[in-house]
Design a protein around this motif. Structure first.
Motif, PDB file in Angstrom:
ATOM      1  N   GLN A 106      -5.370  -4.273   6.424  1.00 30.09           N
ATOM      2  CA  GLN A 106      -4.079  -3.507   6.819  1.00 30.09           C
ATOM      3  C   GLN A 106      -4.106  -2.212   7.623  1.00 30.09           C
ATOM      4  O   GLN A 106      -4.925  -1.280   7.568  1.00 30.09           O
ATOM      5  CB  GLN A 106      -3.352  -3.009   5.637  1.00 30.09           C
TER       6      GLN A 106
ATOM      7  N   THR B 106      -7.824  -1.265  -3.314  1.00 28.84           N
ATOM      8  CA  THR B 106      -7.373  -0.832  -2.071  1.00 28.84           C
ATOM      9  C   THR B 106      -8.183   0.231  -1.321  1.00 28.84           C
ATOM     10  O   THR B 106      -8.240   1.328  -1.918  1.00 28.84           O
ATOM     11  CB  THR B 106      -5.701  -0.236  -1.589  1.00 28.84           C
TER      12      THR B 106
ATOM     13  N   PRO C 116      -5.109   5.764  -0.944  1.00 24.48           N
ATOM     14  CA  PRO C 116      -4.182   4.729  -0.896  1.00 24.48           C
ATOM     15  C   PRO C 116      -4.080   4.205  -2.431  1.00 24.48           C
ATOM     16  O   PRO C 116      -5.089   4.317  -3.061  1.00 24.48           O
ATOM     17  CB  PRO C 116      -4.966   3.431   0.089  1.00 24.48           C
TER      18      PRO C 116
ATOM     19  N   LEU D  59      -7.952  -4.580   1.482  1.00 23.31           N
ATOM     20  CA  LEU D  59      -7.835  -5.178   0.170  1.00 23.31           C
ATOM     21  C   LEU D  59      -8.452  -6.327  -0.059  1.00 23.31           C
ATOM     22  O   LEU D  59      -8.012  -7.555   0.287  1.00 23.31           O
ATOM     23  CB  LEU D  59      -6.160  -5.315   0.375  1.00 23.31           C
TER      24      LEU D  59
ATOM     25  N   PHE E 269      -7.099   0.092   6.264  1.00 25.73           N
ATOM     26  CA  PHE E 269      -7.233  -0.273   4.593  1.00 25.73           C
ATOM     27  C   PHE E 269      -7.711  -1.710   4.425  1.00 25.73           C
ATOM     28  O   PHE E 269      -7.410  -2.410   5.350  1.00 25.73           O
ATOM     29  CB  PHE E 269      -5.922  -0.193   4.088  1.00 25.73           C
TER      30      PHE E 269
ATOM     31  N   CYS F 282      -2.440   0.995  -4.852  1.00 21.47           N
ATOM     32  CA  CYS F 282      -1.704  -0.233  -5.205  1.00 21.47           C
ATOM     33  C   CYS F 282      -1.661  -0.477  -6.383  1.00 21.47           C
ATOM     34  O   CYS F 282      -1.626  -1.952  -6.831  1.00 21.47           O
ATOM     35  CB  CYS F 282      -2.637  -1.302  -4.436  1.00 21.47           C
TER      36      CYS F 282
ATOM     37  N   VAL G 110       0.828  -1.294   0.030  1.00 25.23           N
ATOM     38  CA  VAL G 110       0.177   0.119  -0.001  1.00 25.23           C
ATOM     39  C   VAL G 110       0.892   1.211  -0.051  1.00 25.23           C
ATOM     40  O   VAL G 110       1.751   1.514   0.782  1.00 25.23           O
ATOM     41  CB  VAL G 110      -0.931  -0.033   1.170  1.00 25.23           C
TER      42      VAL G 110
ATOM     43  N   SER H 183       3.126  -5.416  -7.097  1.00 22.25           N
ATOM     44  CA  SER H 183       1.435  -5.585  -7.677  1.00 22.25           C
ATOM     45  C   SER H 183       1.842  -6.651  -8.798  1.00 22.25           C
ATOM     46  O   SER H 183       0.714  -7.439  -8.917  1.00 22.25           O
ATOM     47  CB  SER H 183       1.132  -4.415  -8.064  1.00 22.25           C
TER      48      SER H 183
END
Ligand SMILES: Cc1cc2nc3c(=O)[nH]c(=O)nc-3n(C[C@H](O)[C@H](O)[C@H](O)COP(=O)(O)OP(=O)(O)OC[C@H]3O[C@@H](n4cnc5c(N)ncnc54)[C@H](O)[C@@H]3O)c2cc1C
Length: 375
Positions: A95, A118, A111, A141, A139, A113, A56, A68
């Motif tokens: 997160q 995210t 954020p 995901l 966060f 990603c 992140v 990623s």
């Protein structure tokens, strides 16, 4: 009679070695994997659970794009292994803002990603999604999850009748360059030959004379498994807080991991288990009363800039020598992709969708760290 000649010899039977052997064998190459331990995934790849988690950030960056891309690569690979790799959970991940960088992203910017969803969510939504009380915005995901790295390693090596041979309890002790190939000497006294050698031995790559200078540090990590409580059993997502906890399987959570330099003690200690659990309690005060039932120690291989070394090692007139190592704390998302990059390089295929990752993790960058020899 056992063959002593292979198209490729992979040194190391963890995720990096398995991913590399899989990618080469899928192209029809005969591959030998040499593993010094009596079974696959005996070291860093031997934890019962590992997170598939991207990074992140606030904006696109080379490491973020590498992680990623690797995340998507491993996810696709897991799906392609299908029913042969049943242990993969897309649980989603919470997160927590566990350091200053994440706190800043949470409060000051969106954020990011690199194409992986995210979301910033409230404490209430985090509690609802995770199934346990969480008191801070954080966060979420939804694509992240966790798998069993041992299963992943075994299935990569054993999948679809690929031409991979594994020799267990066999340490590669030396490499000698001949005109067109490598002589690979084993601790058993045997010599093998191959035109292609790939070093997948994590921090132990430095035991071979050709690569003793490569900057790789072993960083100790102790993990714990712990019986769930009636409250912790409700956990539905994995939670990352600097450490991490997975939802309970068969009544146990997997909790990781401490991070210690200059400590090569292979035996788990009660003090370190207590430290891992107390960090969890500090991050998630709603969880308490867990009873640890086992612990494990293994070592991350960390590089000078925290990014893995993937590709051909800089050399001059020798047969090429490849490396897929230094995966630090994110090997589940970088090592399998590293194997595919190396297979494309060896087969002179276009790197295409992996070109940027190959460039970010390129082993050529180590050349600058090579000690100069003054005659
Ligand atoms: C505590 C801890 C928790 C982690 N959690 C996560 C996580 O949640 N998510 C994630 O993505 N990553 C995680 N990681 C990182 C990840 O586990 C590693 O990056 C990954 O397993 C590295 O795989 P590898 O194949 O490079 O190394 P290893 O699994 O260590 O394999 C290297 C193998 O090479 C063998 N070998 C070495 N030299 C020789 C030789 N000369 N001859 C024969 N065999 C040799 C060794 O015996 C070993 O089996 C964690 C790491 C640790 C330590």
């Amino acid at each position: 009679m056992t063959s002593t000649s292979f198209d490729a010899i992979v040194i190391g039977g963890g995720i990096a070695g398995a991913g590399t052997a899989h990618a080469l064998a899928a192209r029809g190459q005969s591959v030998l994997v040499c593993e010094s331990q009596p079974h696959l995934a005996a070291k860093a790849s031997g934890n019962a659970r590992g997170l598939l988690m991207p990074y992140v950030a606030t904006q696109s960056s080379p490491p973020g794009r590498l992680y990623s891309r690797g995340f998507r690569y491993t996810r696709e690979l897991l799906h392609s292994l299908g029913p042969r790799c049943p242990f993969y959970h897309q649980s989603g991940a919470i997160q927590l803002p566990s350091n200053k960088r994440l706190v800043r992203i949470l409060h000051e910017s969106a954020p990011f990603c690199d194409g992986i969803v995210t979301q910033r969510i409230s404490a209430e939504e985090a509690s609802e999604r995770s199934g346990i009380p969480i008191s801070t915005p954080c966060f979420y995901l939804p694509e992240a999850g966790y798998c069993d790295p041992r299963e992943l390693t075994a299935n990569l090596i054993g999948s679809a009748q690929l031409p991979v041979t594994v020799r267990y309890s066999v340490e590669v002790t030396a490499l000698t360059a001949t005109e067109n190939s490598w002589r690979v000497s084993l601790g058993t006294g045997e010599d093998l030959t191959s035109s292609t050698v790939i070093l997948c031995g994590a921090y132990e790559v430095t035991r071979l004379s050709q690569t003793s200078w490569i900057p790789l540090e072993a960083i100790r990590g102790q993990t714990a498994q712990s019986f769930a409580t009636p409250l912790s059993e409700k956990l539905k997502t994995l939670i990352s807080f600097g450490g991490y906890i997975t939802p309970a399987d068969d009544g146990s959570h997997f909790i990781g991991a401490h991070y210690r330099h200059n400590d090569m003690n292979e035996t788990p200690t009660e003090g370190d288990t207590a430290e891992v659990i107390s960090r969890l309690y500090a991050a998630l005060p709603s969880i308490s009363g867990l009873t640890p039932n086992s612990s494990r120690v293994c070592f991350r291989a960390s590089t000078h800039d925290r990014l893995p070394y993937i590709g051909e090692l800089p050399s001059h007139d020798k047969p090429p020598l490849f490396i897929n190592a230094g995966h630090g704390s994110r090997g589940l998302i970088t090592a399998p992709m590293g194997g595919e990059i190396i297979a494309r390089m060896i087969h002179k295929e276009k790197l295409e969708d992996l070109a940027e990752s190959a460039s970010i993790a390129s082993a050529e960058r180590i050349e600058k760290r090579r000690p100069r020899v003054h005659l």
